[in-house]
Design an enzyme around this catalytic site. Structure first.
Site, mmCIF file in Angstrom:
data_model
loop_
_atom_site.group_PDB
_atom_site.id
_atom_site.type_symbol
_atom_site.label_atom_id
_atom_site.label_comp_id
_atom_site.label_asym_id
_atom_site.label_seq_id
_atom_site.Cartn_x
_atom_site.Cartn_y
_atom_site.Cartn_z
ATOM 1 N N ASN A 165 -6.166 -2.934 2.018
ATOM 2 C CA ASN A 165 -6.106 -4.375 2.246
ATOM 3 C C ASN A 165 -7.517 -4.929 2.387
ATOM 4 O O ASN A 165 -8.393 -4.270 2.950
ATOM 5 C CB ASN A 165 -5.336 -4.705 3.523
ATOM 6 C CG ASN A 165 -3.841 -4.567 3.358
ATOM 7 O OD1 ASN A 165 -3.320 -4.508 2.258
ATOM 8 N ND2 ASN A 165 -3.142 -4.500 4.477
ATOM 9 N N ARG A 221 0.815 -1.215 0.000
ATOM 10 C CA ARG A 221 0.000 0.000 0.000
ATOM 11 C C ARG A 221 0.848 1.263 0.000
ATOM 12 O O ARG A 221 0.531 2.229 -0.698
ATOM 13 C CB ARG A 221 -0.945 0.013 1.206
ATOM 14 C CG ARG A 221 -2.000 -1.072 1.129
ATOM 15 C CD ARG A 221 -2.887 -1.085 2.346
ATOM 16 N NE ARG A 221 -2.088 -1.368 3.540
ATOM 17 C CZ ARG A 221 -2.409 -0.997 4.771
ATOM 18 N NH1 ARG A 221 -3.520 -0.326 4.996
ATOM 19 N NH2 ARG A 221 -1.639 -1.301 5.789
#
Length: 108
Positions: free
Chosen positions: A54, A36
């Protein structure tokens, strides 16, 4: 009393010609490996907007907006890690969001 609020222009800003937005579901070794944050850095470097998050099933959702010619470069930059291993990508085109600014990391 608050008449000035009613006069505010609510017309969305114009997007650059050719702007596209896509949602990707990415599978593989993509959680717990900095995916990320690499995605945010790469998107900001390329001038793309969107978000990354996520998912409970171990995948990552990445929604990106901008010049579609830069999307492959985005994935190349993300995957330049020894820890990230993308094994699958599903893509869905969605309407661009003229109000979006920046790129954010969502979730835990």
């Amino acid at each position: 009393m608050f008449d000035f609020l009613n006069k505010k222009d609510r017309t969305p800003p114009a997007l650059p010609q050719g702007t596209e937005r896509r949602r990707y579901i990415i599978t593989g070794q993509v959680q717990g490996v900095g995916f990320r944050y690499r995605a945010r850095y790469a998107a900001q470097t390329l001038g793309l907007t969107g978000w990354v998050q996520n998912e409970d099933d171990g995948s990552v959702t990445l929604e990106v907006q901008g010049d579609p010619d830069k999307f492959l470069t985005l994935f190349a930059m993300i995957q330049k890690s020894d820890y990230i291993q993308i094994t699958g990508i599903r893509q869905k085109d969605i309407p661009p969001d003229p109000w979006e600014r920046g790129f954010s990391v969502k979730g835990y």
